[in-house]
Scaffold this active site. Structure first.
Site, PDB file in Angstrom:
ATOM      1  N   GLY A 128       0.826  -1.213   0.000  1.00 53.76           N
ATOM      2  CA  GLY A 128       0.000   0.000   0.000  1.00 53.76           C
ATOM      3  C   GLY A 128       0.852   1.251   0.000  1.00 53.76           C
ATOM      4  O   GLY A 128       0.949   1.939   1.026  1.00 53.76           O
ATOM      5  N   SER A 136       1.237   3.504  -3.335  1.00 50.42           N
ATOM      6  CA  SER A 136       0.695   4.523  -4.242  1.00 50.42           C
ATOM      7  C   SER A 136      -0.688   4.995  -3.821  1.00 50.42           C
ATOM      8  O   SER A 136      -1.487   4.219  -3.291  1.00 50.42           O
ATOM      9  CB  SER A 136       0.591   3.962  -5.660  1.00 50.42           C
ATOM     10  OG  SER A 136       1.830   3.474  -6.069  1.00 50.42           O
ATOM     11  N   SER A 146      -1.694  -4.226  -6.124  1.00 48.86           N
ATOM     12  CA  SER A 146      -1.719  -5.532  -6.801  1.00 48.86           C
ATOM     13  C   SER A 146      -2.166  -6.631  -5.840  1.00 48.86           C
ATOM     14  O   SER A 146      -1.685  -6.700  -4.704  1.00 48.86           O
ATOM     15  CB  SER A 146      -0.324  -5.885  -7.328  1.00 48.86           C
ATOM     16  OG  SER A 146       0.107  -4.924  -8.239  1.00 48.86           O
ATOM     17  N   GLU A 197      12.638  -3.709  -5.178  1.00 50.70           N
ATOM     18  CA  GLU A 197      11.518  -3.920  -6.093  1.00 50.70           C
ATOM     19  C   GLU A 197      11.969  -3.714  -7.533  1.00 50.70           C
ATOM     20  O   GLU A 197      11.667  -4.523  -8.410  1.00 50.70           O
ATOM     21  CB  GLU A 197      10.377  -2.949  -5.746  1.00 50.70           C
ATOM     22  CG  GLU A 197       9.169  -3.099  -6.669  1.00 50.70           C
ATOM     23  CD  GLU A 197       8.019  -2.128  -6.347  1.00 50.70           C
ATOM     24  OE1 GLU A 197       8.210  -1.215  -5.533  1.00 50.70           O
ATOM     25  OE2 GLU A 197       6.954  -2.298  -6.946  1.00 50.70           O
ATOM     26  N   SER A 235       7.951   4.712 -12.608  1.00 50.80           N
ATOM     27  CA  SER A 235       7.884   4.809 -14.073  1.00 50.80           C
ATOM     28  C   SER A 235       9.287   4.948 -14.674  1.00 50.80           C
ATOM     29  O   SER A 235      10.220   5.415 -14.014  1.00 50.80           O
ATOM     30  CB  SER A 235       7.005   5.989 -14.489  1.00 50.80           C
ATOM     31  OG  SER A 235       7.722   7.180 -14.296  1.00 50.80           O
ATOM     32  N   ASN A 236       9.392   4.565 -15.959  1.00 49.77           N
ATOM     33  CA  ASN A 236      10.710   4.586 -16.599  1.00 49.77           C
ATOM     34  C   ASN A 236      11.247   6.001 -16.787  1.00 49.77           C
ATOM     35  O   ASN A 236      12.462   6.207 -16.771  1.00 49.77           O
ATOM     36  CB  ASN A 236      10.645   3.829 -17.933  1.00 49.77           C
ATOM     37  CG  ASN A 236      10.639   2.326 -17.694  1.00 49.77           C
ATOM     38  OD1 ASN A 236      10.610   1.878 -16.540  1.00 49.77           O
ATOM     39  ND2 ASN A 236      10.658   1.546 -18.751  1.00 49.77           N
ATOM     40  N   GLU A 237      10.344   6.974 -16.929  1.00 45.79           N
ATOM     41  CA  GLU A 237      10.818   8.365 -16.998  1.00 45.79           C
ATOM     42  C   GLU A 237      11.548   8.721 -15.699  1.00 45.79           C
ATOM     43  O   GLU A 237      12.617   9.344 -15.716  1.00 45.79           O
ATOM     44  CB  GLU A 237       9.649   9.344 -17.199  1.00 45.79           C
ATOM     45  CG  GLU A 237       9.015   9.310 -18.579  1.00 45.79           C
ATOM     46  CD  GLU A 237       7.954   8.226 -18.706  1.00 45.79           C
ATOM     47  OE1 GLU A 237       7.795   7.430 -17.755  1.00 45.79           O
ATOM     48  OE2 GLU A 237       7.298   8.160 -19.753  1.00 45.79           O
TER      49      GLU A 237
HETATM   50  C1  LIG Z   1      -0.172  -2.924 -12.954  1.00 42.67           C
HETATM   51  C2  LIG Z   1       0.263  -2.040 -11.814  1.00 42.67           C
HETATM   52  C3  LIG Z   1       0.477  -2.584 -10.559  1.00 42.67           C
HETATM   53  C4  LIG Z   1       0.840  -1.763  -9.487  1.00 42.67           C
HETATM   54  N1  LIG Z   1       0.961  -2.332  -8.241  1.00 42.67           N
HETATM   55  C5  LIG Z   1       1.175  -1.516  -7.173  1.00 42.67           C
HETATM   56  C6  LIG Z   1       1.145  -2.053  -5.850  1.00 42.67           C
HETATM   57  O1  LIG Z   1       0.941  -3.252  -5.633  1.00 42.67           O
HETATM   58  N2  LIG Z   1       1.317  -1.209  -4.811  1.00 42.67           N
HETATM   59  C7  LIG Z   1       1.564   0.124  -4.988  1.00 42.67           C
HETATM   60  O2  LIG Z   1       1.756   0.827  -4.002  1.00 42.67           O
HETATM   61  N3  LIG Z   1       1.597   0.664  -6.228  1.00 42.67           N
HETATM   62  C8  LIG Z   1       1.397  -0.125  -7.322  1.00 42.67           C
HETATM   63  N4  LIG Z   1       1.397   0.409  -8.600  1.00 42.67           N
HETATM   64  C9  LIG Z   1       1.565   1.862  -8.739  1.00 42.67           C
HETATM   65  C10 LIG Z   1       2.825   2.304  -9.462  1.00 42.67           C
HETATM   66  O3  LIG Z   1       3.959   2.175  -8.663  1.00 42.67           O
HETATM   67  C11 LIG Z   1       2.567   3.761  -9.910  1.00 42.67           C
HETATM   68  O4  LIG Z   1       1.548   3.689 -10.883  1.00 42.67           O
HETATM   69  C12 LIG Z   1       3.775   4.413 -10.478  1.00 42.67           C
HETATM   70  O5  LIG Z   1       4.680   4.718  -9.458  1.00 42.67           O
HETATM   71  C13 LIG Z   1       3.448   5.699 -11.270  1.00 42.67           C
HETATM   72  O6  LIG Z   1       2.672   6.582 -10.513  1.00 42.67           O
HETATM   73  P1  LIG Z   1       1.304   7.209 -11.077  1.00 42.67           P
HETATM   74  O7  LIG Z   1       0.480   6.107 -11.651  1.00 42.67           O
HETATM   75  O8  LIG Z   1       0.727   8.060  -9.988  1.00 42.67           O
HETATM   76  O9  LIG Z   1       1.713   8.138 -12.295  1.00 42.67           O
HETATM   77  P2  LIG Z   1       2.157   9.662 -12.248  1.00 42.67           P
HETATM   78  O10 LIG Z   1       3.168   9.854 -11.186  1.00 42.67           O
HETATM   79  O11 LIG Z   1       0.937  10.515 -12.228  1.00 42.67           O
HETATM   80  O12 LIG Z   1       2.885   9.790 -13.647  1.00 42.67           O
HETATM   81  C14 LIG Z   1       2.172   9.966 -14.880  1.00 42.67           C
HETATM   82  C15 LIG Z   1       3.225  10.125 -15.987  1.00 42.67           C
HETATM   83  O13 LIG Z   1       4.044  11.275 -15.718  1.00 42.67           O
HETATM   84  C16 LIG Z   1       5.410  10.894 -15.681  1.00 42.67           C
HETATM   85  N5  LIG Z   1       6.131  11.636 -14.642  1.00 42.67           N
HETATM   86  C17 LIG Z   1       5.755  11.812 -13.353  1.00 42.67           C
HETATM   87  N6  LIG Z   1       6.695  12.525 -12.694  1.00 42.67           N
HETATM   88  C18 LIG Z   1       7.681  12.797 -13.584  1.00 42.67           C
HETATM   89  C19 LIG Z   1       8.909  13.471 -13.515  1.00 42.67           C
HETATM   90  N7  LIG Z   1       9.335  14.024 -12.378  1.00 42.67           N
HETATM   91  N8  LIG Z   1       9.652  13.566 -14.642  1.00 42.67           N
HETATM   92  C20 LIG Z   1       9.245  13.000 -15.800  1.00 42.67           C
HETATM   93  N9  LIG Z   1       8.083  12.336 -15.935  1.00 42.67           N
HETATM   94  C21 LIG Z   1       7.314  12.219 -14.844  1.00 42.67           C
HETATM   95  C22 LIG Z   1       5.407   9.426 -15.328  1.00 42.67           C
HETATM   96  O14 LIG Z   1       6.567   8.785 -15.748  1.00 42.67           O
HETATM   97  C23 LIG Z   1       4.177   8.925 -16.082  1.00 42.67           C
HETATM   98  O15 LIG Z   1       4.474   8.658 -17.416  1.00 42.67           O
HETATM   99  C24 LIG Z   1       1.041  -0.378  -9.688  1.00 42.67           C
HETATM  100  C25 LIG Z   1       0.848   0.177 -10.964  1.00 42.67           C
HETATM  101  C26 LIG Z   1       0.450  -0.634 -12.009  1.00 42.67           C
HETATM  102  C27 LIG Z   1       0.225   0.017 -13.354  1.00 42.67           C
END
Ligand SMILES: Cc1cc2nc3c(=O)[nH]c(=O)nc-3n(C[C@H](O)[C@H](O)[C@H](O)COP(=O)(O)OP(=O)(O)OC[C@H]3O[C@@H](n4cnc5c(N)ncnc54)[C@H](O)[C@@H]3O)c2cc1C
Length: 383
Positions: free
Chosen positions: A127, A129, A161, A245, A368-370
């Site tokens: 828990g 995100s 997840s 992770e 994220s990869n960014e």
């Molecule tokens: C299938 C799946 C399983 C997951 N499982 C878990 C889980 O079990 N537990 C948990 O806690 N989380 C989980 N996650 C969450 C995951 O770790 C987050 O989705 C991830 O960290 C991205 O955060 P966000 O979705 O809020 O995107 P955002 O942070 O809103 O980002 C949106 C876009 O903006 C880009 N971005 C954001 N900040 C920057 C920056 N500073 N510079 C450049 N680009 C940027 C990102 O790369 C992305 O492309 C899961 C996600 C998925 C998709």
């Protein structure tokens, strides 16, 4: 990659191969080989089989069931497990919360949770995100307010997840909203998911499954004893966990298996189509590079600190996973569009599209990869 192993390591490999291919139940390995979803029971059964043999959590301290293996031995363990289609130990337990509890938990927390974490007596969810706190994780808002010997937790997590399977959830919660830096007001709290006020709601995904969920906390009372480490020090433990992770998300063993299988599925086309052969060669080279990097990261992680190189692994590994599932989808062609067994397509083509779609998320989850590129630029390249 053909590793030139010492006689001891070769014997180690042979022993593991024998174990994985004879002791882990066939029905579980067949499910993995067919690239079908495992049930919770299958994942638990598999982890218990490994634990009974003492090889579920080699990355943990020996005192808590780990192994004093070299990075190469750990690599062999993982490689042989994936080659035999044995599901790796549940990552939330084995690679995430377990090492954090072992490194930072009190003796009481260790004794209470580590054995059940190791043998999957507890299924952990992660828990971290929240809406508006994914990449910018330290912006999280779920609050934990001290009330006597409890914390009262309110807020929402998302993308959790397998929360539908979760017995417990390890969370990051805000315990000091007035801290000068937002990172300094966060704690690492373990929450029993059967506590009143915890609600799990599934999110439907493009691949047809509902792996991820939203988790809501409404006035959830959590014993203060469930805190890991010190109050307001949770960010430090979270960074340690995220390093582990990321390295795990590279998925080298699984990609290696899939790429090898894809060659057999390609059959004659591999000889007849030079462009296809070139695709395979490029992916195999990338795989080799990532594999060597993963051994290096494992070697350098032995002091327990998160390695920035784990970002390289996460980035390159997730891109490779995506490229290989795309190759498999291309091989399957239009047959990959039907997951209906009655359609008569070869069994390997059926998971091609769901798997391709599922792996799109690999460049998002685990950071994220960014954001990984920024970590690499800042901490490795010094830009
Ligand atoms: C299938 C799946 C399983 C997951 N499982 C878990 C889980 O079990 N537990 C948990 O806690 N989380 C989980 N996650 C969450 C995951 O770790 C987050 O989705 C991830 O960290 C991205 O955060 P966000 O979705 O809020 O995107 P955002 O942070 O809103 O980002 C949106 C876009 O903006 C880009 N971005 C954001 N900040 C920057 C920056 N500073 N510079 C450049 N680009 C940027 C990102 O790369 C992305 O492309 C899961 C996600 C998925 C998709």
């Amino acid at each position: 990659m053909k590793l030139r192993l010492s006689p001891e390591d070769a014997a180690f490999r042979a022993e593991l191969r024998e174990f994985f291919t004879t002791q882990v139940p066939r029905h579980i390995r067949d499910t993995v080989a067919a690239r079908e979803d495992l049930t919770k029971e299958q994942m638990v059964e598999s982890m218990r089989t490994l634990d009974a043999a003492g090889i579920a959590v080699p990355n943990w301290p020996v005192e808590w069931g780990g192994k004093d293996w070299t990075p190469l031995q750990r690599h062999i363990w993982h490689e042989e497990m994936r080659a035999a289609c044995v599901p790796p130990p549940i990552t939330f337990n084995a690679s995430m919360v377990g090492p954090v509890i072992a490194a930072f938990g009190s003796q009481q927390v260790k004794e209470r949770f580590l054995p059940a974490t190791r043998n999957a007596g507890i299924w952990w969810s992660q828990g971290f995100s929240e809406p508006d706190a994914g990449s910018d994780l330290a912006a999280l808002r779920t609050s934990a307010v001290r009330d006597g010997d409890h914390y009262v937790v309110n807020g929402q997590k998302t993308w959790t997840s397998y929360a539908q399977y979760g017995d417990w959830i390890f969370t990051l919660v805000r315990t000091d909203p007035d801290a000068p830096r937002k990172q300094a007001g966060i704690s690492f709290l373990l929450i029993d998911m059967t506590t009143p006020g915890v609600t799990v709601r599934p999110i439907r995904l493009i691949d047809g499954g509902s792996l991820v969920n939203e988790v809501f906390f409404q006035d959830v009372r959590v014993p203060a004893d469930n805190l890991v480490g010190q109050e307001n020090h949770g960010w430090h433990y979270a960074k340690f966990l995220l390093g582990n992770e990321r390295a795990g998300i590279a998925g080298v063993g699984g990609t290696k298996w899939l790429l090898a299988e894809a060659k057999t599925w390609a059959g004659d086309r591999l000889r007849e189509d030079p462009l296809l052969a070139a695709d395979f060669a490029r992916l195999e080279n990338d795989l080799l590079a990532i594999e060597l990097t993963s051994i290096r990261v494992a070697a350098e992680s032995s002091d327990g600190k998160a390695q920035p190189a784990s970002s390289v692994l996460k980035l390159a590994g997730s891109e490779l996973q995506q490229a290989v599932t795309e190759l498999v989808l291309n091989l399957a062609g239009e047959q990959g569009l039907s997951s209906d067994p009655a359609a008569g397509a070869p069994a390997w083509t059926r998971p091609a599209a769901p798997s391709y779609l599922h792996l799109r998320a690999a460049s998002i989850y685990g950071g994220s990869n960014e954001v990984q590129r920024q970590i690499i630029a800042g901490t490795i390249l010094g830009l």
